[in-house]
Design an enzyme around this catalytic site. Structure first.
Site, mmCIF file in Angstrom:
data_model
loop_
_atom_site.group_PDB
_atom_site.id
_atom_site.type_symbol
_atom_site.label_atom_id
_atom_site.label_comp_id
_atom_site.label_asym_id
_atom_site.label_seq_id
_atom_site.Cartn_x
_atom_site.Cartn_y
_atom_site.Cartn_z
ATOM 1 N N LYS A 1 27.377 7.845 37.305
ATOM 2 C CA LYS A 1 28.476 6.806 37.515
ATOM 3 C C LYS A 1 27.808 5.326 37.470
ATOM 4 O O LYS A 1 26.987 5.279 38.734
ATOM 5 C CB LYS A 1 29.264 7.201 38.669
ATOM 6 C CG LYS A 1 30.466 6.109 38.984
ATOM 7 C CD LYS A 1 31.033 6.277 40.167
ATOM 8 C CE LYS A 1 31.856 4.798 40.541
ATOM 9 N NZ LYS A 1 32.381 4.772 41.833
ATOM 10 N N TYR B 1 24.989 8.135 40.949
ATOM 11 C CA TYR B 1 25.817 7.186 41.323
ATOM 12 C C TYR B 1 24.909 5.847 41.514
ATOM 13 O O TYR B 1 24.241 5.703 42.254
ATOM 14 C CB TYR B 1 26.640 7.535 42.630
ATOM 15 C CG TYR B 1 27.551 6.481 43.163
ATOM 16 C CD1 TYR B 1 28.058 5.398 42.453
ATOM 17 C CD2 TYR B 1 28.408 6.947 44.134
ATOM 18 C CE1 TYR B 1 28.962 4.693 42.749
ATOM 19 C CE2 TYR B 1 29.169 5.833 44.666
ATOM 20 C CZ TYR B 1 29.528 4.937 43.948
ATOM 21 O OH TYR B 1 30.721 3.845 44.417
#
Length: 319
Positions: free
Chosen positions: A165, A137
């Site tokens: 992400k 992330y």
């Protein structure tokens, strides 16, 4: 065919609360049914939108158990495990595995900004102890550290790392992530800032972890599907609606306004309480009315007080 584990629209679920350490359980149930009913492809809990760093460890575990139980395998549940303490991240990951989660999500540890060599070693060390696949992330705005493309290349040999992400909001960086497909064609590469969904798809991304999918999941799912089908006219029309919705994030003056606005919108729609984990607080009536006006432009008929039309456990309308 290349099988990527996570594609489409994943809803980064807010954490419905009644108090600082008390879940809004009924609201959580309604919210989960709302996003699954909107055809999202997954649910991500204990992320930024879920106020994870402000939640106690007991509550985080309760949330994992409740969400996995309520979802009951209908869509994958991803669990954020980012923490300042290595052992706490591992402990939370093991709890998530026992509860039935599909994967865990990890950003760079916050507070102490790690160097790229340190970050590489950190991921390699922690992944050995994780019982689930790992999504990385990239959230430099809050962690102060990027997952640099070269660092990701160095981590690409770890089979249990299944994607990333990106919440940087930097489309040039996102485009560079596509080069990682040379090494890991199976990686899921997802956009964070929801307004960039069409751009992410055009660059070859796999979808978005869209906070607005808490509120209007179908809107984002339809935009994703239109982009996947190459329907430019449909994408343009849906993007215009998404941009109109984005105006709720302009309300308020602190960084917390993004979460406040999302929770306020859900409250107005009668889905869950908008109590915020401290140090934040919910929007006051003037800001709440501004959110309602924006929602009205996207979905006419939004009540001034969503809880007046919110069904209880029996399906009856509360007074």
């Amino acid at each position: 065919m290349i099988n990527r584990q996570f594609t489409g629209i994943i809803s980064p679920l807010v954490t419905p609360l009644h108090d600082r350490d008390l879940l809004d359980e009924d609201g959580l149930c309604r919210l989960i049914e709302h996003v699954i009913g909107g055809s999202v492809n997954g649910i991500f809990i204990l992320g930024t939108t879920g106020e994870a760093p402000s939640l106690g460890y007991r509550l985080r575990r309760e949330l994992i158990d409740r969400v996995c139980g309520l979802v009951s395998g209908r869509v994958p549940v991803l669990v954020g495990i980012t923490d300042t303490a290595f052992v706490e991240s591992v402990s939370l990951a093991r709890h998530a595995a026992n509860a039935g989660a599909a994967a865990v999500v990890l950003s760079a540890p916050f507070y102490f900004p790690a160097g790229q060599t340190e970050l590489t070693g950190y991921v390699r060390n922690i992944v050995e102890q994780l019982p689930l696949p790992l999504m990385l992330y990239n959230m430099p705005g809050l962690t102060k550290v990027w997952f640099e493309p070269e660092t990701l290349r160095n981590l690409a040999d770890i089979e249990r790392v299944v994607g990333i992400k990106d919440s940087s909001g930097d489309l040039e960086y996102f485009a560079r992530l596509m080069n990682l497909r040379e090494l890991r064609p199976d990686w899921s590469i997802l956009m964070g800032p929801e307004a960039f969904l069409p751009d992410a798809m055009r660059l070859g991304g796999d979808g978005a972890v869209a906070g607005g999918a808490n509120v209007f999941p179908t809107l984002f799912v339809e935009c994703y599907c239109a982009a996947l089908a190459g329907d430019a006219a449909r994408v343009a029309a849906l993007s215009q609606t998404i941009n109109e919705f984005q105006r709720i994030y302009e309300i308020g003056k602190y960084a917390s306004r993004f979460i406040k606005a999302t929770k306020c919108a859900l409250s107005l729609l009668g889905l869950c309480d908008d109590f915020m984990a401290e140090p934040f607080h919910r929007f006051h009536p003037p800001e709440r009315e501004r959110v309602r006006v924006v929602l009205e432009t996207v979905k006419p008929g939004v009540p001034r007080d969503g809880f007046s039309t919110c069904p209880d456990k029996t399906g009856k309308i509360q007074s």
